[in-house]
Design an enzyme around this catalytic site. Structure first.
Site, PDB file in Angstrom:
ATOM      1  N   ASN A  73       0.832  -1.229   0.000  1.00  0.00           N
ATOM      2  CA  ASN A  73       0.000   0.000   0.000  1.00  0.00           C
ATOM      3  C   ASN A  73       0.856   1.264   0.000  1.00  0.00           C
ATOM      4  O   ASN A  73       0.348   2.374   0.136  1.00  0.00           O
ATOM      5  CB  ASN A  73      -0.960  -0.021   1.197  1.00  0.00           C
ATOM      6  N   SER A  96       6.768   2.646   1.876  1.00  0.00           N
ATOM      7  CA  SER A  96       7.697   2.289   0.790  1.00  0.00           C
ATOM      8  C   SER A  96       7.352   3.140  -0.428  1.00  0.00           C
ATOM      9  O   SER A  96       6.393   3.907  -0.400  1.00  0.00           O
ATOM     10  CB  SER A  96       7.540   0.792   0.463  1.00  0.00           C
ATOM     11  N   ALA A 120       4.967  -7.455   4.490  1.00  0.00           N
ATOM     12  CA  ALA A 120       4.307  -6.179   4.804  1.00  0.00           C
ATOM     13  C   ALA A 120       3.978  -6.081   6.288  1.00  0.00           C
ATOM     14  O   ALA A 120       3.193  -6.886   6.810  1.00  0.00           O
ATOM     15  CB  ALA A 120       3.024  -6.048   3.979  1.00  0.00           C
ATOM     16  N   LYS A 168       7.598  -1.806  11.254  1.00  0.00           N
ATOM     17  CA  LYS A 168       8.766  -2.455  11.873  1.00  0.00           C
ATOM     18  C   LYS A 168       9.646  -1.520  12.695  1.00  0.00           C
ATOM     19  O   LYS A 168      10.781  -1.842  13.012  1.00  0.00           O
ATOM     20  CB  LYS A 168       9.608  -3.112  10.797  1.00  0.00           C
ATOM     21  N   SER A 197      11.764 -12.179  12.874  1.00  0.00           N
ATOM     22  CA  SER A 197      12.918 -11.357  13.238  1.00  0.00           C
ATOM     23  C   SER A 197      13.602 -11.926  14.474  1.00  0.00           C
ATOM     24  O   SER A 197      12.950 -12.545  15.323  1.00  0.00           O
ATOM     25  CB  SER A 197      12.435  -9.932  13.535  1.00  0.00           C
ATOM     26  N   TYR A 220       6.418  -4.121  18.684  1.00  0.00           N
ATOM     27  CA  TYR A 220       6.833  -4.625  17.364  1.00  0.00           C
ATOM     28  C   TYR A 220       7.275  -6.088  17.506  1.00  0.00           C
ATOM     29  O   TYR A 220       6.806  -6.969  16.786  1.00  0.00           O
ATOM     30  CB  TYR A 220       7.985  -3.786  16.780  1.00  0.00           C
ATOM     31  N   LYS A 266       5.693  -9.913  16.135  1.00  0.00           N
ATOM     32  CA  LYS A 266       6.418 -10.991  15.443  1.00  0.00           C
ATOM     33  C   LYS A 266       6.236 -12.305  16.190  1.00  0.00           C
ATOM     34  O   LYS A 266       6.035 -13.365  15.591  1.00  0.00           O
ATOM     35  CB  LYS A 266       7.906 -10.637  15.310  1.00  0.00           C
ATOM     36  N   ASN A 323      17.873   2.745  12.119  1.00  0.00           N
ATOM     37  CA  ASN A 323      18.840   1.648  12.081  1.00  0.00           C
ATOM     38  C   ASN A 323      20.269   2.167  11.884  1.00  0.00           C
ATOM     39  O   ASN A 323      20.500   3.232  11.316  1.00  0.00           O
ATOM     40  CB  ASN A 323      18.462   0.652  10.980  1.00  0.00           C
ATOM     41  N   GLN A 360      25.086   9.202  16.793  1.00  0.00           N
ATOM     42  CA  GLN A 360      25.439   8.767  18.147  1.00  0.00           C
ATOM     43  C   GLN A 360      25.624   7.254  18.180  1.00  0.00           C
ATOM     44  O   GLN A 360      24.884   6.517  17.514  1.00  0.00           O
ATOM     45  CB  GLN A 360      24.308   9.123  19.127  1.00  0.00           C
ATOM     46  N   PRO A 398      16.857   2.903  25.089  1.00  0.00           N
ATOM     47  CA  PRO A 398      15.956   1.988  25.812  1.00  0.00           C
ATOM     48  C   PRO A 398      15.484   0.854  24.895  1.00  0.00           C
ATOM     49  O   PRO A 398      15.166   1.083  23.730  1.00  0.00           O
ATOM     50  CB  PRO A 398      14.764   2.893  26.189  1.00  0.00           C
TER      51      PRO A 398
HETATM   52  C1  WQD Z   1      21.734  -1.863  15.847  1.00  0.00           C
HETATM   53  C2  WQD Z   1      22.735  -1.369  16.868  1.00  0.00           C
HETATM   54  C3  WQD Z   1      21.883   0.324  18.343  1.00  0.00           C
HETATM   55  C4  WQD Z   1      21.462   3.533  15.394  1.00  0.00           C
HETATM   56  C5  WQD Z   1      15.982  -3.573  14.912  1.00  0.00           C
HETATM   57  C6  WQD Z   1      14.811  -4.507  15.089  1.00  0.00           C
HETATM   58  C7  WQD Z   1      14.962  -5.678  14.154  1.00  0.00           C
HETATM   59  C8  WQD Z   1      15.087  -5.157  12.775  1.00  0.00           C
HETATM   60  C9  WQD Z   1      16.340  -4.287  12.686  1.00  0.00           C
HETATM   61  C10 WQD Z   1      13.062  -4.840  11.607  1.00  0.00           C
HETATM   62  C11 WQD Z   1      22.108  -1.176  18.241  1.00  0.00           C
HETATM   63  C12 WQD Z   1      23.022   0.866  17.489  1.00  0.00           C
HETATM   64  C13 WQD Z   1      21.711   2.300  15.977  1.00  0.00           C
HETATM   65  C14 WQD Z   1      22.265   4.656  15.750  1.00  0.00           C
HETATM   66  C15 WQD Z   1      23.518   3.261  17.249  1.00  0.00           C
HETATM   67  N1  WQD Z   1      13.942  -4.397  12.473  1.00  0.00           N
HETATM   68  N2  WQD Z   1      22.725   2.169  16.882  1.00  0.00           N
HETATM   69  N3  WQD Z   1      23.262   4.461  16.662  1.00  0.00           N
HETATM   70  O1  WQD Z   1      17.767  -2.494  17.062  1.00  0.00           O
HETATM   71  O2  WQD Z   1      19.378  -4.377  16.388  1.00  0.00           O
HETATM   72  O3  WQD Z   1      17.147  -4.235  15.314  1.00  0.00           O
HETATM   73  O4  WQD Z   1      16.137  -3.179  13.584  1.00  0.00           O
HETATM   74  O5  WQD Z   1      13.133  -5.775  10.874  1.00  0.00           O
HETATM   75  O6  WQD Z   1      13.822  -6.486  14.277  1.00  0.00           O
HETATM   76  O7  WQD Z   1      14.814  -5.006  16.413  1.00  0.00           O
HETATM   77  O8  WQD Z   1      18.874  -2.545  14.771  1.00  0.00           O
HETATM   78  O9  WQD Z   1      20.146  -0.928  13.443  1.00  0.00           O
HETATM   79  O10 WQD Z   1      18.431  -0.052  15.148  1.00  0.00           O
HETATM   80  O11 WQD Z   1      20.570  -1.025  15.948  1.00  0.00           O
HETATM   81  O12 WQD Z   1      24.426   3.123  18.093  1.00  0.00           O
HETATM   82  O13 WQD Z   1      22.086   5.807  15.258  1.00  0.00           O
HETATM   83  O14 WQD Z   1      23.203  -0.083  16.455  1.00  0.00           O
HETATM   84  O15 WQD Z   1      21.989   0.810  19.673  1.00  0.00           O
HETATM   85  O16 WQD Z   1      23.064  -1.537  19.219  1.00  0.00           O
HETATM   86  P1  WQD Z   1      18.337  -3.385  16.017  1.00  0.00           P
HETATM   87  P2  WQD Z   1      19.471  -1.053  14.772  1.00  0.00           P
END
Ligand code: WQD
Length: 338
Positions: A33, A37, A83, A86, A126, A151, A155, A200, A217, A297
């Site tokens: 939808n 994306s 879909a 996330k 996941s 989230y 899953k 991410n 950060q 957190p």
């Molecule tokens: C990875 C590491 C952050 C951003 C989540 C979901 C997972 C999937 C992927 C959907 C962590 C650190 C991140 C930043 C940082 N989602 N980080 N600075 O949280 O492992 O997984 O996203 O499919 O299901 O749980 O991925 O990439 O957010 O974080 O230091 O600006 O990078 O603290 O340690 P995560 P992430």
């Protein structure tokens, strides 16, 4: 002709999987939808494969509209369901949106899969379903802890709904637990398109490197790990995509019903945040502008996969290393800036 319905086909992993399915002889129909994306992905898919993919711009929480796809395409024998919303942080703020969207969509798809005999059902799960594991690497038998976010709960609930439906109905289902998908297709015609400020790690790195973000950060460097930053299993999106093709082929070849299997899709290598940043700096030849900030957190300290089961049963191997993940992610970011 075996038609595969890919939901979320315009999304990051969905688009890469459609490319791989086409390159392995499948006929594909997409439903997306476009709420999270862009139809731009379809142009990229066509550029790589030469195929124009039909995408139904339909909300899967609308069951009648979704059913029309199965009426239009009686050759749908399998579904790959990507879909879903996330964003971990957003799910904490808007849990009901997440339960409504992620679970109602899945319920409708399972009901229609049964009704229209689309028996091969692959569910996008996941590693987040493991929560904070006591032992790593995790295997598919590792006990699931309480989900760290709504989230993650969608899953976990989604996996249970697929498993229960597979017991009750003649479905052959596979749950694929992704670790951290990163990178872009080597053609750089498709890649990740984060909406707003990237949550991410890798998009945050590449947007900082290209100057879209002034600084990024590292969320904590005093965890109990080898360099104090969190450990994750980063895996190239093309390796994730090919695993879906292998899983669909595996399900069709086995031709079972009332059968559900689970596979971890990770490389088996745990990489810290600081190591990922160093790998990017080496590949891009750039010093990244980052600072150490407070812990985020909900973050778990460390997780990475034992992927033996997928390697053995699906004949799957990871072809892309960390440098290639960072190189393609960087090339993609630069292509977006043009
Ligand atoms: C990875 C590491 C952050 C951003 C989540 C979901 C997972 C999937 C992927 C959907 C962590 C650190 C991140 C930043 C940082 N989602 N980080 N600075 O949280 O492992 O997984 O996203 O499919 O299901 O749980 O991925 O990439 O957010 O974080 O230091 O600006 O990078 O603290 O340690 P995560 P992430």
């Amino acid at each position: 002709m075996q038609t595969i319905l890919v939901t979320g086909g315009c999304g990051y992993i969905g688009a890469h999987t459609i490319v791989d399915l086409i390159q392995n002889g499948f006929d594909v129909v997409s439903v997306d939808n476009l709420s999270r994306s862009s139809a731009h992905s379809l142009e990229g898919i066509e550029k790589i494969t030469g195929k124009k993919i039909k995408n139904y711009v339909i909300d899967l929480t609308n069951k009648a509209a979704t059913e029309q796809i199965f009426i239009d395409h009686p050759t749908i024998t399998g579904i790959i369901h990507f879909a879903a919303y996330k964003a971990v942080g957003e799910s904490v703020e808007k849990p009901l949106d997440y339960y409504e969207n992620n679970l109602f969509s899945l319920i409708h798809l399972l009901q229609l899969a049964v009704k229209y005999h689309a028996k091969h059902f692959i569910f996008s799960s996941s590693c987040t379903v493991y929560g904070n594991p006591d032992h790593i690497p995790v295997t598919e038998l590792t006990e699931l802890k309480t989900a760290a976010s709504p989230y993650g709960a969608t899953k976990q609930m989604g996996e249970t709904m697929v498993q229960d439906s597979t017991v009750a109905h003649p479905l052959s289902s596979i749950l694929l637990r992704y670790f951290n998908p990163v990178g872009a297709h080597p053609s750089i015609a498709i890649g990740e398109l984060p909406i707003g400020r990237p949550q991410n790690l890798v998009p945050a790195i590449t947007q900082t490197a290209i100057g879209k973000l002034p600084k990024m950060q590292v969320y904590g460097n005093d965890y109990d790990t080898r360099d104090g930053s969190c450990i994750r299993d980063y895996i190239h999106v093309c390796d994730i995509a090919h695993a879906h093709t292998l899983a669909m082929q595996y399900s069709i070849k086995n031709n079972k019903v009332n059968h559900c299997e689970i596979f971890n899709l990770g490389t088996g290598n745990g990489i810290t945040v600081l190591e990922a940043i160093k790998a990017f700096e080496k590949v891009a030849g750039i010093t990244l502008n980052y600072e150490i900030g407070p812990k985020r957190p909900g973050d778990i300290v460390a997780i990475y996969a034992n992927n033996d089961y997928a390697v053995k049963k699906l004949g799957w191997t990871c072809k892309y290393d960390l440098d290639e993940m960072m190189r393609t992610a960087w090339e993609w970011e630069k292509s977006l800036a043009k």
